[in-house]
Design a protein around this motif. Structure first.
Motif, PDB file in Angstrom:
ATOM      1  N   LEU A   1       0.867  -1.181   0.000  1.00 34.68           N
ATOM      2  CA  LEU A   1       0.000   0.000   0.000  1.00 34.68           C
ATOM      3  C   LEU A   1       0.901   1.227   0.000  1.00 34.68           C
ATOM      4  N   THR A   2       0.688   2.140  -0.927  1.00 32.19           N
ATOM      5  CA  THR A   2       1.507   3.346  -1.016  1.00 32.19           C
ATOM      6  C   THR A   2       0.669   4.566  -0.660  1.00 32.19           C
ATOM      7  N   VAL A   3       1.242   5.419   0.179  1.00 29.52           N
ATOM      8  CA  VAL A   3       0.565   6.636   0.637  1.00 29.52           C
ATOM      9  C   VAL A   3       1.222   7.833  -0.028  1.00 29.52           C
ATOM     10  N   HIS A   4       0.419   8.704  -0.630  1.00 29.53           N
ATOM     11  CA  HIS A   4       0.929   9.898  -1.304  1.00 29.53           C
ATOM     12  C   HIS A   4       0.336  11.158  -0.664  1.00 29.53           C
ATOM     13  N   ASN A   5       1.171  12.169  -0.471  1.00 35.33           N
ATOM     14  CA  ASN A   5       0.703  13.499  -0.086  1.00 35.33           C
ATOM     15  C   ASN A   5       0.698  14.347  -1.350  1.00 35.33           C
ATOM     16  N   VAL A   6      -0.465  14.521  -1.947  1.00 38.72           N
ATOM     17  CA  VAL A   6      -0.547  15.223  -3.235  1.00 38.72           C
ATOM     18  C   VAL A   6      -0.871  16.707  -3.066  1.00 38.72           C
ATOM     19  N   SER A   7      -0.709  17.223  -1.861  1.00 42.58           N
ATOM     20  CA  SER A   7      -0.965  18.645  -1.618  1.00 42.58           C
ATOM     21  C   SER A   7       0.351  19.406  -1.565  1.00 42.58           C
ATOM     22  N   SER A   8       0.258  20.725  -1.386  1.00 41.68           N
ATOM     23  CA  SER A   8       1.438  21.584  -1.293  1.00 41.68           C
ATOM     24  C   SER A   8       1.825  21.855   0.155  1.00 41.68           C
ATOM     25  N   ALA A   9       1.190  21.167   1.094  1.00 42.18           N
ATOM     26  CA  ALA A   9       1.466  21.368   2.518  1.00 42.18           C
ATOM     27  C   ALA A   9       2.113  20.120   3.103  1.00 42.18           C
ATOM     28  N   ALA A  10       3.106  20.318   3.969  1.00 39.15           N
ATOM     29  CA  ALA A  10       3.677  19.192   4.700  1.00 39.15           C
ATOM     30  C   ALA A  10       2.621  18.604   5.628  1.00 39.15           C
ATOM     31  N   ALA A  11       2.693  17.297   5.846  1.00 34.92           N
ATOM     32  CA  ALA A  11       1.662  16.636   6.641  1.00 34.92           C
ATOM     33  C   ALA A  11       2.260  15.492   7.447  1.00 34.92           C
ATOM     34  N   THR A  12       1.510  15.080   8.443  1.00 33.96           N
ATOM     35  CA  THR A  12       1.765  13.826   9.135  1.00 33.96           C
ATOM     36  C   THR A  12       0.516  12.969   9.012  1.00 33.96           C
ATOM     37  N   TYR A  13       0.690  11.655   9.121  1.00 34.44           N
ATOM     38  CA  TYR A  13      -0.491  10.807   9.034  1.00 34.44           C
ATOM     39  C   TYR A  13      -0.387   9.655  10.029  1.00 34.44           C
ATOM     40  N   GLY A  14      -1.544   9.181  10.432  1.00 31.71           N
ATOM     41  CA  GLY A  14      -1.661   8.016  11.280  1.00 31.71           C
ATOM     42  C   GLY A  14      -2.662   7.049  10.663  1.00 31.71           C
ATOM     43  N   ALA A  15      -2.901   5.915  11.330  1.00 36.68           N
ATOM     44  CA  ALA A  15      -3.821   4.927  10.780  1.00 36.68           C
ATOM     45  C   ALA A  15      -4.489   4.154  11.906  1.00 36.68           C
TER      46      ALA A  15
ATOM     47  N   SER B   1      -5.468   2.430  16.857  1.00 34.03           N
ATOM     48  CA  SER B   1      -4.307   2.951  16.149  1.00 34.03           C
ATOM     49  C   SER B   1      -3.292   1.843  15.872  1.00 34.03           C
ATOM     50  N   VAL B   2      -2.741   1.849  14.657  1.00 33.30           N
ATOM     51  CA  VAL B   2      -1.715   0.871  14.281  1.00 33.30           C
ATOM     52  C   VAL B   2      -0.420   1.564  13.860  1.00 33.30           C
ATOM     53  N   ILE B   3      -0.352   2.882  14.082  1.00 33.50           N
ATOM     54  CA  ILE B   3       0.879   3.643  13.874  1.00 33.50           C
ATOM     55  C   ILE B   3       1.185   4.362  15.178  1.00 33.50           C
ATOM     56  N   GLY B   4       2.297   3.964  15.825  1.00 33.82           N
ATOM     57  CA  GLY B   4       2.612   4.534  17.127  1.00 33.82           C
ATOM     58  C   GLY B   4       2.945   6.010  17.074  1.00 33.82           C
ATOM     59  N   THR B   5       3.803   6.403  16.134  1.00 36.87           N
ATOM     60  CA  THR B   5       4.215   7.804  15.966  1.00 36.87           C
ATOM     61  C   THR B   5       3.792   8.272  14.583  1.00 36.87           C
ATOM     62  N   PRO B   6       3.062   9.397  14.479  1.00 33.95           N
ATOM     63  CA  PRO B   6       2.632   9.869  13.162  1.00 33.95           C
ATOM     64  C   PRO B   6       3.798   9.970  12.180  1.00 33.95           C
ATOM     65  N   ARG B   7       3.520   9.592  10.954  1.00 32.00           N
ATOM     66  CA  ARG B   7       4.531   9.573   9.901  1.00 32.00           C
ATOM     67  C   ARG B   7       4.523  10.898   9.146  1.00 32.00           C
ATOM     68  N   ALA B   8       5.720  11.427   8.857  1.00 38.66           N
ATOM     69  CA  ALA B   8       5.833  12.703   8.140  1.00 38.66           C
ATOM     70  C   ALA B   8       5.828  12.468   6.636  1.00 38.66           C
ATOM     71  N   LEU B   9       5.097  13.341   5.938  1.00 42.22           N
ATOM     72  CA  LEU B   9       5.069  13.310   4.478  1.00 42.22           C
ATOM     73  C   LEU B   9       5.255  14.723   3.946  1.00 42.22           C
ATOM     74  N   ALA B  10       6.330  14.935   3.191  1.00 41.33           N
ATOM     75  CA  ALA B  10       6.578  16.240   2.582  1.00 41.33           C
ATOM     76  C   ALA B  10       5.563  16.500   1.472  1.00 41.33           C
ATOM     77  N   PRO B  11       5.390  17.759   1.070  1.00 43.76           N
ATOM     78  CA  PRO B  11       4.500  18.046  -0.057  1.00 43.76           C
ATOM     79  C   PRO B  11       4.931  17.254  -1.290  1.00 43.76           C
ATOM     80  N   GLY B  12       4.004  16.520  -1.873  1.00 39.91           N
ATOM     81  CA  GLY B  12       4.312  15.699  -3.036  1.00 39.91           C
ATOM     82  C   GLY B  12       5.030  14.403  -2.701  1.00 39.91           C
ATOM     83  N   GLY B  13       5.251  14.140  -1.412  1.00 37.45           N
ATOM     84  CA  GLY B  13       5.991  12.949  -1.011  1.00 37.45           C
ATOM     85  C   GLY B  13       5.117  11.707  -0.939  1.00 37.45           C
ATOM     86  N   SER B  14       5.764  10.540  -0.805  1.00 33.30           N
ATOM     87  CA  SER B  14       5.040   9.279  -0.703  1.00 33.30           C
ATOM     88  C   SER B  14       5.808   8.313   0.179  1.00 33.30           C
TER      89      SER B  14
END
Length: 209
Positions: free
Chosen positions: A93-107, A161-174
């Protein structure tokens, strides 16, 4: 010489000269106090800007899955036929941040709308890595490369929750993820022939600072 003749020769006295001067000054002063402000020149300049369009934060999965806010992504390839106790299967499974803002994600994970197993049967774990699906014979023991993002858990009835620490995703990152699903070796006979679906929810939050 008479007093009148003397006054004509000597001229007017100083006190008599000041009277008309004071009267004139008083008249000018009274005239000025009739105005409340001076009429200075003025000018204005107006600025009209272009349009300000708000951006968005969009987390997409795989190639264009879950496009738009809060969109469901039916990844039916995360499944198993004839799953037996002690087996584990790996899925990508691949996660993409397709916005122009840095983000973190959890699950979070939980049981889906279809669920026929008892409470201690189907195991779940998420990794930052890729699946090794080379083991295809019984008992299948497929694995994930990379780091586990949380502890293994039995799939619960409510979101966990199955992600202990939120994951960082840069703008346009995956980021490539590996989903590891198994049937516990101690699964009871009652689970023979059971079926169930999982709901995995990934939530992105704009990173500040």
């Amino acid at each position: 010489m008479s007093p009148a003749a003397r006054r004509a020769v000597d001229g007017p006295r100083p006190s008599q000269l000041w009277k008309p001067v004071l009267a004139l000054a008083l008249a000018v002063l009274l005239g000025m106090t009739g105005y409340t402000s001076w009429a200075y020149w003025q000018d204005t300049a107006e600025v009209r800007t272009g349009s300000f369009t708000a951006g968005g934060l969009d987390l997409q999965l795989d190639t264009g899955g879950a496009v738009g806010l809060g969109t469901e992504y039916p990844k039916t390839s995360i499944a198993a036929d004839d799953l037996l106790p002690g087996e584990t299967l790996a899925h990508s499974l691949t996660v993409h941040n397709v916005s122009s803002a840095a983000a973190t994600y959890g699950a979070t994970v939980q049981r889906g709308s279809t669920w026929g197993y008892d409470g201690s049967s189907i195991t779940f774990r998420l990794f930052a890595g890729s699946p090794d699906t080379s083991d295809t014979s019984y008992p299948r023991q497929q694995t994930c490369s990379g780091s586990p993002l949380g502890a293994q858990t039995f799939v619960p009835a409510s979101a966990t929750s199955v992600i202990g620490t939120p994951r960082a995703l840069a703008p346009g990152g995956s980021e490539a993820l590996c989903v590891l699903v198994g049937l516990d070796a101690a699964s009871a006979d009652v689970n023979q022939g059971a079926q169930g679906t999982l709901t995995l929810v990934l939530t992105a939050t704009q990173a500040v600072g």
